[in-house]
Enzyme design. Structure first.
Site: not given
Ligand code: CTP
Length: 396
Positions: A209, A336, A278, A340, A322
């Site tokens: 990434n 998110k 991911d 999470k 983040f």
């Protein structure tokens, strides 16, 4: 830093005196007021005028003054100092202070100040390793004086060993870190992840990434300067390791997961700013994949969502994630945060031109578990880190 800070820099006589000029210049670039005190022997190596020009302040030294003129002057500098640093520090000044001797401008100022004092020793390796010097250093450490360890290397006298003045960038960074008077993370443990992870395809290729690591490193440095014990788990990036932080280098998603899990339980705050891959190739090829045909299909499988795993097992930890989004920033970030089980999420728009990936600036919105949404202006990544900890500490 709000109010202009003052550093009193003591310079003692050794070949490394010229390097102290660079420390002055680095501190001045950060708009710090620098007042230099030179010992008589330091003036033999470099003239006070050089320090005066760089610091833009009068330099105090014992050379041309009336006898004992320093007896009054040292008190005002001692009071004015937010931090005192002795660069380079000879065995002589270390010995004097360790034994309560105050017989010149510098030694009296060190004795009279209530500000933190940092010594950056530089001397011949045999001198440095002399048990008398080592005992003096231990004694001073016990009294709360701070030391920046000298480096090992080739010394001016030709000897090789410990005694070389530490890197001037490091010295300036350490001095600046002592100027942060917000110590609201003392006795707290903070874990930060930063940078990308990589997913190897074969011995020469990998997918990854985009991430410079700057945001996570700034968070680690801010936490350190506020007094926290910091662990930084970093994927591959080109940033220099911050001093005073326990840095664990990893490459892959699994390595990051392992390092995070090994350290998670004891943490008070965990900030996951890493850009974790991911997906990973379903089959890693231990031989280099050869160029055959016009197409190459790579089958990818889902890898661990580290943050989600942490959200599922967290107890006392404040968990910060983040969210890197290209569209629908707030809704995606909210989602998110919930999914999470986070306490905060820092959302940033990766499509923004003036901020983001390699930039030193960032424009983020912080979303809190209680529904509060705090949009921040464009600011340095270090400032974002500061705002984040201010918010966490306000709500604790
Ligand atoms: N994260 C993680 N493990 C992953 C992916 C992400 O721990 N495999 C963490 C990141 O460090 C970040 C947060 O989860 O704190 C959100 O990362 P982001 O890439 O924005 O979201 P994803 O969960 O990967 O979702 P998507 O890629 O679909 O936007």
């Amino acid at each position: 830093m709000n109010k202009k800070k003052t550093v009193v820099l003591g310079v003692t006589g050794g070949i490394a005196v010229y390097k102290a000029l660079d420390v002055v210049s680095r501190l001045r670039k950060k708009n710090i007021d620098v007042n230099v005190i030179m010992t008589k022997s330091a003036c033999e190596f470099v003239k006070p005028l050089s320090f005066q020009s760089l610091s833009q302040n009068m330099v105090t030294h014992d050379m041309f003054e009336e006898p004992k003129a320093w007896e009054i002057q040292h008190i005002s500098l001692a009071k004015k100092a937010d931090v005192m640093a002795i660069v380079p520090a000879t065995a002589n000044i270390i010995g004097k202070v360790a034994n309560g001797i105050a017989d010149d401008m510098l030694s009296t100022t060190i004795m009279a100040t209530r500000a933190p004092v940092i010594f950056a020793p530089a001397m011949n390796t045999n001198m440095y390793n002399n048990p008398i010097v080592q005992e003096n250093i231990s004694k001073l450490k016990k009294f709360g004086y701070n030391f920046i360890q000298p480096e090992s290397g080739r010394l001016a006298c030709g000897d090789v060993g410990a005694g070389k003045l530490a890197n001037t960038e490091l010295i300036a960074d350490v001095i600046v870190s002592y100027l942060n008077d917000n110590k609201d993370l003392v006795e707290k443990k903070v874990l930060v992840t930063a940078g990308p992870t990589i997913a190897p395809i074969d011995p020469v290729r990998f997918i990854t990434n985009r991430s410079s690591g700057k945001m996570g490193y700034s968070i680690a440095e801010e936490a350190r300067d506020r007094g926290a014990e910091v662990t930084l788990i970093s994927g591959p990036c080109n940033l220099k390791e911050p001093f005073g932080v326990n840095v664990i280098k990893v490459n892959t998603n699994s390595e990051m997961l392992k390092a995070v899990m090994e350290n998670f339980e004891e943490q008070d705050i965990v900030v996951k700013s890493a850009a974790v891959a991911d997906y990973k190739p379903k089959n890693y090829s231990d031989k280099k994949i050869k160029k055959v045909g016009q197409e190459l299909n790579l089958e990818l499988i889902k890898d661990n969502d580290i943050l989600r795993k942490l959200g599922a097992i967290k107890t006392k930890q404040i968990l910060v994630g983040f969210a890197a989004e290209s569209n629908d920033l707030i809704n995606n970030a909210k989602e998110k945060l919930k999914k999470k089980n986070l306490d905060y999420i820092v959302a940033n728009d990766i499509m923004s031109k003036e901020t983001g990936f390699a930039s030193s600036d960032n424009k983020v919105t912080i979303l809190c578990r209680d529904g509060n949404i705090i949009p921040l202006e464009t600011m340095s990544k270090r400032q974002v880190a500061k705002q984040l900890f201010d918010l966490i500490n306000k709500k604790r």
